[in-house]
Each structure stands twice: as C-alpha cells, then as structure tokens.
Design an enzyme around this catalytic site. Structure first.
Site, mmCIF file in Angstrom:
data_model
loop_
_atom_site.group_PDB
_atom_site.id
_atom_site.type_symbol
_atom_site.label_atom_id
_atom_site.label_comp_id
_atom_site.label_asym_id
_atom_site.label_seq_id
_atom_site.Cartn_x
_atom_site.Cartn_y
_atom_site.Cartn_z
ATOM 1 N N HIS A 68 0.829 -1.204 0.000
ATOM 2 C CA HIS A 68 0.000 0.000 0.000
ATOM 3 C C HIS A 68 0.861 1.251 0.000
ATOM 4 O O HIS A 68 2.097 1.176 -0.009
ATOM 5 C CB HIS A 68 -0.991 -0.029 1.165
ATOM 6 C CG HIS A 68 -0.341 -0.136 2.526
ATOM 7 N ND1 HIS A 68 0.446 0.857 3.063
ATOM 8 C CD2 HIS A 68 -0.354 -1.145 3.440
ATOM 9 C CE1 HIS A 68 0.866 0.484 4.261
ATOM 10 N NE2 HIS A 68 0.408 -0.733 4.503
ATOM 11 N N HIS A 111 3.954 1.620 2.347
ATOM 12 C CA HIS A 111 5.156 0.892 1.908
ATOM 13 C C HIS A 111 5.852 1.656 0.780
ATOM 14 O O HIS A 111 7.077 1.753 0.732
ATOM 15 C CB HIS A 111 4.793 -0.507 1.399
ATOM 16 C CG HIS A 111 4.034 -1.340 2.384
ATOM 17 N ND1 HIS A 111 2.911 -2.034 2.048
ATOM 18 C CD2 HIS A 111 4.235 -1.572 3.705
ATOM 19 C CE1 HIS A 111 2.454 -2.688 3.118
ATOM 20 N NE2 HIS A 111 3.243 -2.406 4.138
ATOM 21 N N CYS A 144 0.436 -8.381 20.997
ATOM 22 C CA CYS A 144 -0.429 -7.911 19.917
ATOM 23 C C CYS A 144 0.014 -8.585 18.626
ATOM 24 O O CYS A 144 1.132 -8.359 18.154
ATOM 25 C CB CYS A 144 -0.363 -6.398 19.756
ATOM 26 S SG CYS A 144 -1.215 -5.855 18.257
ATOM 27 N N CYS A 166 1.018 -6.175 15.741
ATOM 28 C CA CYS A 166 2.399 -5.644 15.772
ATOM 29 C C CYS A 166 3.423 -6.769 15.783
ATOM 30 O O CYS A 166 4.599 -6.521 15.592
ATOM 31 C CB CYS A 166 2.661 -4.840 17.042
ATOM 32 S SG CYS A 166 1.617 -3.430 17.317
ATOM 33 N N CYS A 197 -4.304 -2.104 21.716
ATOM 34 C CA CYS A 197 -3.150 -1.601 20.985
ATOM 35 C C CYS A 197 -3.637 -0.467 20.080
ATOM 36 O O CYS A 197 -4.503 -0.677 19.237
ATOM 37 C CB CYS A 197 -2.531 -2.715 20.144
ATOM 38 S SG CYS A 197 -1.470 -2.057 18.845
ATOM 39 N N HIS A 215 -3.481 -1.108 16.255
ATOM 40 C CA HIS A 215 -4.307 -2.137 15.623
ATOM 41 C C HIS A 215 -5.713 -2.238 16.200
ATOM 42 O O HIS A 215 -6.487 -3.087 15.766
ATOM 43 C CB HIS A 215 -3.591 -3.496 15.676
ATOM 44 C CG HIS A 215 -2.331 -3.491 14.881
ATOM 45 N ND1 HIS A 215 -1.110 -3.187 15.433
ATOM 46 C CD2 HIS A 215 -2.126 -3.669 13.558
ATOM 47 C CE1 HIS A 215 -0.187 -3.211 14.474
ATOM 48 N NE2 HIS A 215 -0.779 -3.489 13.333
ATOM 49 N N LYS A 273 -5.981 8.482 10.099
ATOM 50 C CA LYS A 273 -5.326 7.243 9.722
ATOM 51 C C LYS A 273 -6.185 6.563 8.647
ATOM 52 O O LYS A 273 -7.403 6.566 8.746
ATOM 53 C CB LYS A 273 -5.247 6.356 10.980
ATOM 54 C CG LYS A 273 -4.260 5.244 10.874
ATOM 55 C CD LYS A 273 -4.149 4.485 12.187
ATOM 56 C CE LYS A 273 -3.690 3.075 11.843
ATOM 57 N NZ LYS A 273 -3.250 2.300 12.956
ATOM 58 N N LYS A 292 -10.168 1.034 5.936
ATOM 59 C CA LYS A 292 -11.259 0.621 5.037
ATOM 60 C C LYS A 292 -12.591 1.095 5.606
ATOM 61 O O LYS A 292 -13.467 1.528 4.858
ATOM 62 C CB LYS A 292 -11.256 -0.900 4.880
ATOM 63 C CG LYS A 292 -10.114 -1.350 3.979
ATOM 64 C CD LYS A 292 -10.308 -2.790 3.506
ATOM 65 C CE LYS A 292 -9.056 -3.244 2.773
ATOM 66 N NZ LYS A 292 -8.385 -4.380 3.390
HETATM 67 N N1 MSP Z 1 7.809 -6.325 8.798
HETATM 68 C C1 MSP Z 1 7.974 -5.194 9.619
HETATM 69 C C2 MSP Z 1 9.345 -4.570 9.416
HETATM 70 C C3 MSP Z 1 10.513 -5.478 9.626
HETATM 71 S S1 MSP Z 1 12.011 -4.720 9.246
HETATM 72 C C4 MSP Z 1 13.170 -5.708 9.867
HETATM 73 C C5 MSP Z 1 6.893 -4.157 9.343
HETATM 74 N N2 MSP Z 1 6.283 -4.232 8.164
HETATM 75 S S2 MSP Z 1 5.047 -3.302 7.711
HETATM 76 O O1 MSP Z 1 4.719 -3.774 6.410
HETATM 77 O O2 MSP Z 1 4.019 -3.305 8.680
HETATM 78 O O3 MSP Z 1 5.542 -1.825 7.662
HETATM 79 C C6 MSP Z 1 6.678 -1.462 7.021
HETATM 80 C C7 MSP Z 1 6.850 0.018 6.898
HETATM 81 O O4 MSP Z 1 5.726 0.648 6.281
HETATM 82 C C8 MSP Z 1 7.079 0.734 8.210
HETATM 83 O O5 MSP Z 1 8.225 1.547 8.076
HETATM 84 C C9 MSP Z 1 5.853 1.578 8.375
HETATM 85 O O6 MSP Z 1 6.147 2.754 9.050
HETATM 86 C C10 MSP Z 1 5.469 1.843 6.950
HETATM 87 N N3 MSP Z 1 4.083 2.239 6.872
HETATM 88 C C11 MSP Z 1 2.976 1.471 7.047
HETATM 89 N N4 MSP Z 1 1.886 2.296 6.988
HETATM 90 C C12 MSP Z 1 2.254 3.571 6.824
HETATM 91 C C13 MSP Z 1 1.611 4.781 6.541
HETATM 92 N N5 MSP Z 1 0.295 4.930 6.557
HETATM 93 N N6 MSP Z 1 2.396 5.855 6.247
HETATM 94 C C14 MSP Z 1 3.746 5.762 6.107
HETATM 95 N N7 MSP Z 1 4.373 4.633 6.344
HETATM 96 C C15 MSP Z 1 3.680 3.580 6.946
HETATM 97 O O7 MSP Z 1 6.660 -3.304 10.174
#
Ligand code: MSP
Length: 481
Positions: free
Chosen positions: A31, A34, A139, A142, A156, A159, A307, A310
């Site tokens: 999304h 990422h 959680c 997380c 949490c 979540h 935030k 959906k």
């Molecule tokens: N798998 C773990 C990371 C392990 S690293 C050794 C994880 N994954 S995640 O997919 O949940 O999130 C990864 C990254 O996406 C995080 O840096 C998180 O901050 C970022 N984002 C997820 N949602 C976000 C937003 N809405 N806005 C900006 N970045 C956010 O955590």
C-alpha cells in the site's frame, strides 16, 4: 601515521553505501505507506549513485509469523503459496515505481533461513540466549509484546485490538548488558537517529526504564524458522526479520562480518523505530558488529487528517495514484506532500492541485515553452559538461531532508518561469536577438541544473528534460488533469 590514514580513507571509499528499507509484512498487498518508505530510500540511493558512490540498496518481504499464517488460512492457502503471491505483488509495484533496489530479500529464502539458524547457534553458544518463561500482552498485529503503558483503553492503538495474555516457555535474548552502551552510542550519534526528535524519544525511553530481556522464540507458531537448539520453538519474527539486513550482503551467518556492514542509512517508519533502535542494535552488539550508522525515521501518511482505514473509506490507493499521476507524478506527490520525517496529510483534491500546479503548469510548461523558443536561437545550445548543484540542495540531500531539497528545485523552477515572464523573450527574437539569446540560454542552463537535481526524485522526467536539451524538442512532460 600518514600511511595508516591513507589506508583508512581508501577503505572508507571502497565500502559501498548501504541503504535499506524495512522488509514489509507479506500479510497483504503493498500500500501507499510501503511505497512511501521505498520511494524515499530510492531517492537517496539514486542521489548517492550520481555522486559516483557504489550503492547497495535493499528491500524485501517479511514472511513468517502468526499474523501471516492467520491470513493465509483465511484465504485457504498454505503459507508459502500465500506469501509467494504477496512477494510478487511487491516486486511488481517496485518495478512500476521505478525503484532501483539491488536486492529483494524474502525471509523464506533458503539463504536467509541459514543465516538465522547460524546466528542463533552462535548466540546460544555464547550464552546470550537462555530458556525462560515469558508472560506478557502480545499484539499479533504488531507481532510484539506490549507494555501496559503502550495501550489505550486496554487496546493496541495501532491495531485497535486487545492484546492476548500470553504465558509461554520461551527462549530469551539478554538485553540489559548493552543498555548503557546503547545510550552512549545514541547520544554520541555513533548510532545517529534522525530527525532529532526521534533520537530524543528513544533516549528518554532508554533512560526511563531497565530494558527487559526479549522473548526470542514462540512455541505455538509453526510458520517460522525452528530454533537450531530446540526445534519445538520457532524464531520470533522480528529477530528473523532484522537479520535480513545482513543476509542481503551475502553473509552466511557465521564467518566474519560482511564488508559492507554497517548500513549507512536504514529507513523506517516511526512505528518501528523502537524495535530498530533497541532489539536490532543489541543483536548487532551481541554479534560484535558496529551499530547502524543512521536510522532515518519518517512519519505516517494520513488521509484527510485521519489514519487510513477501510472502515473510514479514506484509503488512498497507490495503484490509483499511479494510474492518475504516472510514476513520476506519484513519486513527486509522495515526497512533496509534507516535511519528510513528519506525518503527512494527503487528500485526492490537494494531490490533483499540486500535480497540476507544480508539474503540469509549472515544470512541464516551462520546459515546453523554452524549448519552443530555443528553435529561434542562432546556433544551438550545447549542454555543459557538468552542472554545479547548489550547496543548500547538497546539504538537504546529505541530511535526507528530501521534501526541502525538492522545494529548492521547484523554487528555482518558479524563478525561471518568472524570469521568462518578465523578460518576454518571445518579443525579443529577431528584434533584440542578443538579449533573446542571453535570456534563453540562462533558462536552458537553469533547466540543466533542475533536471540534474530532479534525477533522484523523478528519474524519468529528468532524463526526458536532459534528452530534450540535447535534441531541442520534447513531448509534453505531464498531462494536466
Ligand atoms: N515487517 C515489519 C518490518 C521489519 S524490518 C526488519 C513491518 N512491516 S510493515 O509492512 O508493517 O511496515 C513497514 C513500513 O511501512 C514501516 O516503516 C511503516 O512505518 C510503513 N508504513 C505502514 N503504513 C504507513 C503509513 N500509513 N504511512 C507511512 N508509512 C507507513 O513493520
């Protein structure tokens, strides 16, 4: 002495600049959040390469753990089949976003599993791991134990889920012996946490309490890497995931430290700062490796001040962004919508406005107008052999102030546009040809610098402008929406 320092400089120069993104949970499709982290890291990777530095830029997927097994089951797939599909979707998105990573690592790769196994054996033999029992609030969202003080209304906050009370036999990783060392490294910026407010946040956390040893294994989670010294347990996903940062360097988990370690910049979102600043760094200290050089932390993307969810119906889809604004339009909007590091609020209306104002009417218009006028130059414009970037721009890039660096480039673009409006060169051609030549050549030289500075941010557009400057023509860069 002199000889020694020479060797040091040589070795410093030889080590590639190592940049990482977090590896993303393969529990759902990629999304915008990422994409945000990954595009930012890509900008820094590209900027470094432009300076002639060798770069290693890695990203990937985090594929083990309860959360993913849960999701696979819901979809009626086995976990491996499920994560294969998700990893593919990430790789495809990175292609569409023009991400220039060198490695895409998956924690289900055999090589990675081997590293985790070897590291755990080493830590166990060294006495850093012991068998205990862990009691806490877990959680699954997380994949982390929570402290009472982390919860809001018993849930949490990330979540909106009540954590499970867990009492379990577990292998524990010793944390406390490195607490003081870690504080000192953060204070001295040996481990540089940026922006500074996040450094302060971590320091106050570390000084406020004694770190607890962490649970390093789970007994009831089958989807994970078995502990080499007790196969009835699997490795805690975060420990598994952190080691990706070493696996990508081709390390086997038991010989000497890979030459490219330490990472120069590790990008993370603020939600995963604490684990990166504590567990990951302490794992490194247990291994006898240097800590990360810079942990660069960014805020979250909000949609209409909230935030994304959906339920609220305010999710901004990265696929839709790409369809509407194209690759460079999307990259631009992700990086210019707010100060990089802070939370950034996007709305579809504002994105459209910004795209039209800055890209279609601003940059696109300037390029097409000036190229049209340049047809009336006597003698071609020859792009220079190199460009001198402004020092504020260089400084911003060095400090990873990405939105500020972009602002500087766009301010320059606006100035060039204003200069053109003031000078009205279309009235000068053939009348005061000398002045016409000067005005157009000044703007073309400006465009050269603009294109060069935009290269890491909007690679395709920058290339188009550079080609246009050489060939004297171009198709429109951005379609107005
Ligand atoms: N798998 C773990 C990371 C392990 S690293 C050794 C994880 N994954 S995640 O997919 O949940 O999130 C990864 C990254 O996406 C995080 O840096 C998180 O901050 C970022 N984002 C997820 N949602 C976000 C937003 N809405 N806005 C900006 N970045 C956010 O955590």
């Amino acid at each position: 002495m002199v000889e020694e320092s020479k060797i040091y400089v040589y070795m410093e120069a030889k080590k590639p600049f190592f940049i990482t993104t977090p590896i993303y949970y393969a529990n759902g499709l990629p999304h915008i959040g990422h994409a945000y982290t990954t595009v930012a890291a890509d900008v820094v990777a590209r900027a470094k390469r432009l300076t002639g530095q060798e770069v290693i830029f890695s990203t990937g997927t985090d594929e083990h753990g309860a959360k993913i097994a849960e999701k696979a089951l819901l979809e009626g797939k086995n976990p491996q089949e499920f994560v294969d599909g998700i990893a593919k979707a990430f790789e495809e998105l990175w292609k569409r976003l023009d991400i220039s990573h060198d490695h895409f690592i998956r924690t289900t790769d055999a090589q990675h599993k081997n590293v985790v196994t070897n590291v755990l054996t080493f830590l166990y033999d060294k006495g850093a791991i012991y068998k205990g029992e862990y009691e806490g609030l877990y959680c699954v969202g997380c994949e982390q134990f929570k402290m009472e003080s982390d919860l809001v209304g018993g849930k949490c906050p990330d979540h909106n889920r009540i954590p499970e009370k867990m009492v379990e036999e577990s292998y524990m990783l010793k944390m406390t012996e490195y607490q003081e060392a870690l504080i000192q490294k953060i204070e001295s910026d040996e481990l540089c946490i940026r922006p500074v407010k996040y450094k302060k946040e971590i320091l106050s956390f570390l000084k406020g309490q004694k770190l607890e040893d962490i649970s390093l294994s789970r007994k009831n989670v089958a989807w994970g890497i078995p502990l080499p010294f007790d196969e009835t347990h699997t490795t805690y996903v975060w420990v598994d995931a952190f080691l990706n940062y070493l696996t990508v360097l081709g390390w086997d988990g038991k010989s000497e430290m890979p030459q490219t370690w330490p990472a120069d910049v590790q990008f993370i979102g603020k939600d995963i700062l604490r684990v990166h600043a504590t567990i990951w760094q302490i794992l490194l200290l247990h291994l006898g490796f240097p800590v990360t050089k810079t942990l660069f932390t960014h805020g979250h993307i909000l949609s209409g001040g909230k935030k994304m969810s959906k339920t609220l119906g305010n999710v901004i889809s990265i696929d839709e962004m790409l369809e509407t604004f194209g690759v460079d339009g999307t990259r631009y909007l992700l990086l210019s919508g707010g100060t990089f590091g802070e939370d950034m609020d996007l709305t579809p209306e504002r994105m459209k406005e910004k795209y039209n104002a800055d890209l279609a009417n601003g940059l696109g218009n300037l390029v097409s107008r000036v190229l049209k006028l340049s047809e009336r130059l006597q003698g071609r414009y020859e792009p220079g052999p190199g460009v001198a970037l402004s020092s504020p721009y260089i400084e911003c890039m060095e400090n990873i102030e990405l939105s500020q660096a972009l602002e500087l480039v766009f301010a320059r673009m606006k100035q060039a546009n204003e200069y053109m409006s003031q000078e009205e060169p279309w009235k000068l051609a053939g009348v005061d040809q000398e002045r016409f030549e000067k005005v157009i050549r000044v703007i073309l030289a400006d465009l050269e610098i603009i294109a060069f500075s935009l290269n890491p941010f909007l690679p395709e557009t920058a290339k188009k402008i550079q080609t246009a400057l050489r060939e004297g023509k171009t198709d429109p860069l951005f379609q107005r929406i």
